[in-house]
Every structure is written in structure tokens, then in C-alpha cells.
Design a protein around this motif. Structure first.
Motif, PDB file in Angstrom:
ATOM      1  N   MET A 125      -9.787 -80.231 -92.066  1.00 43.83           N
ATOM      2  CA  MET A 125      -8.916 -78.886 -91.908  1.00 43.83           C
ATOM      3  C   MET A 125      -7.858 -79.345 -90.692  1.00 43.83           C
ATOM      4  SD  MET A 125     -11.721 -75.961 -91.625  1.00 43.83           S
ATOM      5  CE  MET A 125     -12.814 -75.308 -93.045  1.00 43.83           C
ATOM      6  N   ASN A 126      -8.236 -80.022 -89.726  1.00 37.95           N
ATOM      7  CA  ASN A 126      -7.461 -80.296 -88.642  1.00 37.95           C
ATOM      8  C   ASN A 126      -6.420 -81.474 -89.110  1.00 37.95           C
ATOM      9  OD1 ASN A 126      -8.039 -78.996 -85.921  1.00 37.95           O
ATOM     10  ND2 ASN A 126     -10.016 -79.857 -86.480  1.00 37.95           N
ATOM     11  N   ASP A 154      -7.449 -72.328 -92.801  1.00 36.14           N
ATOM     12  CA  ASP A 154      -7.388 -73.618 -93.729  1.00 36.14           C
ATOM     13  C   ASP A 154      -6.447 -73.283 -94.952  1.00 36.14           C
ATOM     14  OD1 ASP A 154      -7.799 -76.472 -94.263  1.00 36.14           O
ATOM     15  OD2 ASP A 154      -9.071 -75.840 -95.934  1.00 36.14           O
ATOM     16  N   ARG A 165      -6.714 -74.394 -84.437  1.00 33.00           N
ATOM     17  CA  ARG A 165      -7.798 -75.638 -84.135  1.00 33.00           C
ATOM     18  C   ARG A 165      -8.726 -74.860 -83.599  1.00 33.00           C
ATOM     19  NH1 ARG A 165      -5.114 -80.220 -85.297  1.00 33.00           N
ATOM     20  NH2 ARG A 165      -2.783 -80.202 -84.853  1.00 33.00           N
ATOM     21  N   VAL A 198     -14.247 -79.737 -91.403  1.00 28.34           N
ATOM     22  CA  VAL A 198     -13.612 -79.337 -90.064  1.00 28.34           C
ATOM     23  C   VAL A 198     -12.456 -80.380 -89.659  1.00 28.34           C
ATOM     24  CG1 VAL A 198     -13.555 -78.621 -87.744  1.00 28.34           C
ATOM     25  CG2 VAL A 198     -15.345 -77.993 -89.264  1.00 28.34           C
ATOM     26  N   ALA A 205      -9.891 -71.901 -84.098  1.00 29.52           N
ATOM     27  CA  ALA A 205     -11.059 -71.654 -85.154  1.00 29.52           C
ATOM     28  C   ALA A 205     -11.895 -72.790 -85.928  1.00 29.52           C
ATOM     29  CB  ALA A 205     -10.336 -70.656 -86.169  1.00 29.52           C
ATOM     30  N   PHE A 206     -11.068 -73.885 -86.121  1.00 28.86           N
ATOM     31  CA  PHE A 206     -11.660 -74.926 -86.864  1.00 28.86           C
ATOM     32  C   PHE A 206     -12.989 -75.466 -85.989  1.00 28.86           C
ATOM     33  CE2 PHE A 206      -7.374 -75.854 -88.871  1.00 28.86           C
ATOM     34  CZ  PHE A 206      -7.634 -74.681 -89.934  1.00 28.86           C
ATOM     35  N   ASP A 207     -12.516 -75.770 -84.582  1.00 28.29           N
ATOM     36  CA  ASP A 207     -13.479 -76.050 -83.786  1.00 28.29           C
ATOM     37  C   ASP A 207     -14.572 -75.728 -83.656  1.00 28.29           C
ATOM     38  OD1 ASP A 207     -11.802 -78.497 -83.565  1.00 28.29           O
ATOM     39  OD2 ASP A 207     -10.838 -77.932 -81.580  1.00 28.29           O
ATOM     40  N   GLU A 208     -14.644 -74.087 -83.645  1.00 26.54           N
ATOM     41  CA  GLU A 208     -15.696 -73.328 -83.451  1.00 26.54           C
ATOM     42  C   GLU A 208     -16.777 -73.590 -84.528  1.00 26.54           C
ATOM     43  OE1 GLU A 208     -17.039 -68.544 -83.108  1.00 26.54           O
ATOM     44  OE2 GLU A 208     -14.850 -69.101 -83.511  1.00 26.54           O
ATOM     45  N   VAL A 209     -16.136 -73.847 -85.791  1.00 32.76           N
ATOM     46  CA  VAL A 209     -17.207 -74.285 -86.759  1.00 32.76           C
ATOM     47  C   VAL A 209     -18.003 -75.631 -86.411  1.00 32.76           C
ATOM     48  CG1 VAL A 209     -17.455 -74.675 -89.264  1.00 32.76           C
ATOM     49  CG2 VAL A 209     -16.076 -72.775 -88.478  1.00 32.76           C
ATOM     50  N   ARG A 232     -13.456 -67.288 -91.109  1.00 27.94           N
ATOM     51  CA  ARG A 232     -12.142 -67.356 -90.468  1.00 27.94           C
ATOM     52  C   ARG A 232     -11.463 -68.924 -90.490  1.00 27.94           C
ATOM     53  NH1 ARG A 232      -9.316 -64.845 -86.304  1.00 27.94           N
ATOM     54  NH2 ARG A 232      -8.366 -65.763 -84.645  1.00 27.94           N
ATOM     55  N   ALA A 233     -12.364 -69.830 -90.501  1.00 26.94           N
ATOM     56  CA  ALA A 233     -11.933 -71.040 -90.311  1.00 26.94           C
ATOM     57  C   ALA A 233     -11.445 -71.479 -91.880  1.00 26.94           C
ATOM     58  CB  ALA A 233     -13.032 -72.090 -90.232  1.00 26.94           C
TER      59      ALA A 233
END
Length: 478
Positions: free
Chosen positions: A298-299, A449, A320, A295, A322-326, A444-445
Motif C-alpha cells: 500500500m505504501n 488504498d 500513511r 501494508v 491509516a496504513f501504518d495503524e494496520v 479504512r486502510a
């Protein structure tokens, strides 16, 4: 005798930037030298194999060139001429891109069939495979970052133009899947490699080319999808529903050439290849910490692309999230070898079903990144992105479309994408792949990405295509 190096270097430096497969079009060539030069055929015409070391902005990339030399260049080859050498070191004649000369591509098959070693070049034949040596090679017409030579209806040879150190993942994966008898990949027939340590190369062989089974009945998945999209966009709009809606995913199934059944079959074929990859290379567990590192990457990519491509910034917050949810729900995940650059242009529909091609991974990734195990839903996300691309490509290109407002066309594109995304995921899950619906946050993440990667790629290489990923992000990142 090899062509005169100083004159040849000047000719190649002028010719190289115009080639589709040259990766340094965004800057000048600071220096070009010939790393290795191997004569594969003497006489007229002669064939030379070259590896070029090209320096740009402090980095050196290596490119592979097959160079033909003829005293007189026939008309059919004039369009691939590079220049003329005027007698230096006893050479008098035209030099040209030899992949367009059947007389010079034919010997490549003979060398692989005989497992020849010529200088630093090692030609290999896959065990138990026969290679027909009388066939002429004709370059494929698809736009590629490599060059494909088609030999009759039997073999296709992919020449890796921009070389990466070590064994190319495409060769590694295809050999492994061929040994397992995978029904959804073309069989590997042979390959060409550079011996270890040559001209500062890796301590393992560097893959130069891969010879595979040619599938003459195969139709490119991208073209099939675009045909379906074109048919759907040409349909008259359905009657408005009670809530005033105009288009739904179900409506897209009424168009001629509906693609959903093929999308479902493609999902099943993808799950089968993932099973074969797991069996061939094994499955490991990525720890929670490793998931968070993914993650973070990704960010980090989003930061880099946002700095370079301002058009993505309005979507950055949603990406972000969506990334942070993972990251917040991180847990250990199974990882394995995957395709790595999976989209509709990497699959063929043949008489017997779908076939997956080109396991090299994303061109902008390092060799280590391309080989790294990943969750198989990363490939699923790549294909979902490809459905988004196909749905909007014709609109972005502004070609032969029916009359209508941009908003109406976008609604139609959205309906087509939703229908085929669902069909693909249904087919993948039914065939035993991890259910995308049960891993919605992860998919989704991965998808976002991939979209960020696409924005960077299009901005650098195909600016006219940039609206395609941006339009789908405007919908998906709501």
C-alpha cells in the motif's frame, strides 16, 4: 484465404488507438504484428479471428479482434469500417469490426453449442446448458474495457479485448459459482479459449470470451445510485438545526428515490457471494508477516502515485497513518477469493435482487494479483469508495445541477454517501459478513488504498474524473 497481412497490419495500427478498449493510448505503437489468424466463416461476408501483438515502450500486449470482410460495406456498418484491401492475395473488399455485424456474431453461438475446435480456438459449452444458436448478437452500449454482445434476452458474450495469459478470473469464478447455484451471479453458459502454447501463450488455455445468462430486467447499480443522488441534490435544503448544521445522513433519506434500502440489500447479497466464494475456493490464513507485506505494498503504491500525481500529496501523511495503524496491530487474518474490483458499475438490480458481475479484478493488476486471496472487507471497501464516487460524480461533471455553492453541494454529497455507506455495511454484517464497524482500521486502510489506485487510474485514463477521488479524500483523510 486470409487478408493480406502487410496491408492489414497498417490498417489495424491506424484503427486500434481509437478503440475504447485499447489500453495503450498514452503512447505510440512501436510495432504491431498478427500473432494468430483463424478463419471462422468463408464467403461474403467472411469472419476472421485475430490476435494482435502490440509493442509499446518495450512491452508487448495481446488484443483480440473479430474482423469482417465484405466486398461492399452496407451503410449500417460504415461507422465500424477499418479500411479496404485492394486485391492483394485475391482479396477485394472492406475490412471492419465484425462485432457490429449480426450475420457474423451468430456463428459464435453455434460453435460453442457444438464445442467446436477451429485451428487454435476451442469453443466450450458449460455442462447441462443449452445454447440458442439462432440469435443475433448486438454490442452493448456501456463503456467498457471489453466488448459485450447481447443475444436476444438469453445470452451475453463478453469478449476480452486485452488478453491476459491463462484462465481469466471472470471465467474461473463464474463457473465455480454457477456450479454452486449462487443466486447472485448470472449462470455461465460457455466460453472460448486459445489452446495452450499458441504463439508463445501460457501453458494453460487463454480465455478469449465468456458466455453468460443475460438478465434483461437488470438495471445498472451505478445508474440507480446516480438517479438517487440527482434527486437528493435537487431537494431544497432542510432547516438549519440548533448547532447550525445543514445536512446529515438522515436528511438524505428524505429525498425521492432514497437508495439506502437498496444499499442494505446489496450488502446482504455481497455477503452471500463471499460465502459462496469461500465454499468454492476455500479460506486460508494470512500471517502477521503477510499482513505487513500488504501494508508495505500500500505504501509503495502511494509512493508511485505521489510521484506521478502531485494532487494527492497533501493527503499522503493521513493515508500513511491509516496504513501504518494496520501494520502496528497486524495479526493473522482469514483470506479468500473475492471480487477484486467491486463497485456500483459491477452490480445489477434485477426483479429478484442484486446480481454481481465481472470478477476479472482491477485492470491495472497482474493476473497473479487478481487471483490472490484477500480479506473480504477489501470488496466492502471498494463498494464504499463507489458510494463516494456516486455522491460526487455529478458535481465533478458540472452538469445539470441546481444552483448552489460548491461547499453546499459537497455537504449534500457527503450526507448521501454516509447514509448509503452505513446501510451497505449494516446489510453486509446482518447477512453474516465480517462487521466493518468491528474492523474499522482495516476497512479504512483498504479504502484509502483503493482511493490511491483510483487517483492513478483517473490521472492516466480519465483526467476529468480526477477531482472525484480527490474530493472524497479531502473529507475522509481529515
Amino acid at each position: 484465404m486470409a487478408p493480406s497481412a502487410p496491408s492489414l497490419v497498417r490498417l489495424l495500427a491506424g484503427w486500434l488507438p481509437a478503440q475504447r478498449w485499447f489500453g495503450g493510448k498514452d503512447g505510440p505503437i512501436d510495432d504491431l504484428s498478427i500473432g494468430t489468424a483463424t478463419e471462422l466463416r468463408t464467403g461474403d461476408p467472411a469472419l476472421h479471428h485475430l490476435i494482435l501483438d502490440v509493442r509499446q515502450s518495450g512491452t508487448v500486449d495481446r488484443y483480440q479482434v473479430l474482423l469482417g470482410v465484405r466486398r461492399e460495406l452496407p451503410d449500417p456498418l460504415r461507422h465500424v469500417g477499418i479500411g479496404r484491401l485492394t486485391g492483394e492475395q485475391g482479396i477485394e473488399g472492406h475490412v471492419y469490426d465484425a462485432v457490429h455485424d449480426p450475420e457474423l456474431t451468430r456463428p459464435l453461438l453455434a460453435h460453442m453449442a457444438n464445442a467446436s475446435t477451429i485451428g487454435p480456438l476451442q469453443f466450450r459449452r458449460a455442462p447441462g446448458v443449452g445454447i440458442r444458436t439462432e440469435l443475433d448478437g448486438v454490442p452493448g452500449t456501456a463503456e467498457q474495457s471489453n466488448t459485450s454482445l447481447i443475444f436476444g434476452d438469453t445470452h451475453i458474450l463478453k469478449l476480452f479485448r486485452r488478453l491476459s495469459p491463462g484462465v481469466n478470473p471472470d471465467l474461473e469464478v463464474n463457473l465455480a459459482l454457477s456450479r454452486r447455484g449462487s443466486a447472485h451471479v448470472p449462470a455461465a453458459h460457455g466460453w472460448i479459449e486459445l489452446e495452450p502454447g499458441t504463439d508463445g501463450a501460457a501453458d494453460e488455455p487463454t480465455t478469449l470470451a465468456l458466455l453468460s445468462e443475460y438478465l434483461p430486467s437488470g438495471t445498472d447499480g451505478w445508474q440507480l445510485a446516480l438517479t438517487s443522488v440527482r434527486d437528493w441534490l435537487a431537494q431544497p435544503p432542510p432547516p438549519a438545526g440548533p448547532g447550525g448544521r445543514t445536512f446529515t445522513a438522515g436528511d438524505a433519506g428524505t429525498a425521492g428515490g432514497d437508495f439506502a434500502a437498496e444499499a442494505e440489500r446489496l450488502g446482504a447479497a455481497t455477503a452471500a457471494v463471499h460465502r459462496d466464494l469461500a465454499a468454492a475456493f476455500g479460506v486460508t490464513q494470512a500471517t502477521e508477516a503477510r499482513v505487513r507485506e500488504t501494508v508495505y505494498a500500500m505504501n509503495e503504491q502511494l509512493d508511485q502515485v505521489s510521484a506521478a500525481v502531485p494532487e494527492i500529496r497533501p493527503h499522503a501523511h493521513a493515508l500513511r497513518e491509516a496504513f501504518d495503524e494496520v501494520a502496528a496491530g497486524a495479526r493473522a487474518l482469514p483470506v479468500q477469493r473475492v471480487h477484486g474490483d467491486y463497485h456500483l458499475g459491477q452490480v445489477l438490480r434485477t426483479d429478484t435482487g442484486w446480481v454481481l458481475l465481472d470478477f476479472e479484478g482491477e485492470p491495472a493488476r497482474t493476473p497473479t494479483e487478481r487471483r490472490a486471496p484477500a480479506h473480504p472487507l477489501r470488496d466492502v471497501a471498494g463498494m464504499l469508495r463507489s458510494f463516494e464516487y456516486a455522491a460526487r460524480f455529478l458535481i465533478a461533471r458540472d452538469g445539470d445541477l441546481p444552483p448552489g455553492t460548491a461547499d453546499a453541494l459537497e455537504l449534500r454529497a457527503r450526507a448521501w454517501a454516509e447514509r448509503n455507506r452505513k446501510a451497505f455495511c449494516d446489510g453486509y454484517a446482518a447477512a453474516g459478513g465480517p462487521d466493518p464497524a468491528a474492523h474499522a482500521a482495516l476497512v479504512r486502510a483498504f479504502e484509502f488504498d483503493k482511493a490511491v489506485y483510483e487517483v492513478r487510474y483517473e490521472a492516466r485514463n480519465r483526467p476529468a474524473w480526477l477531482p472525484v477521488p480527490l474530493r472524497s479524500l479531502a473529507h475522509l483523510a481529515r
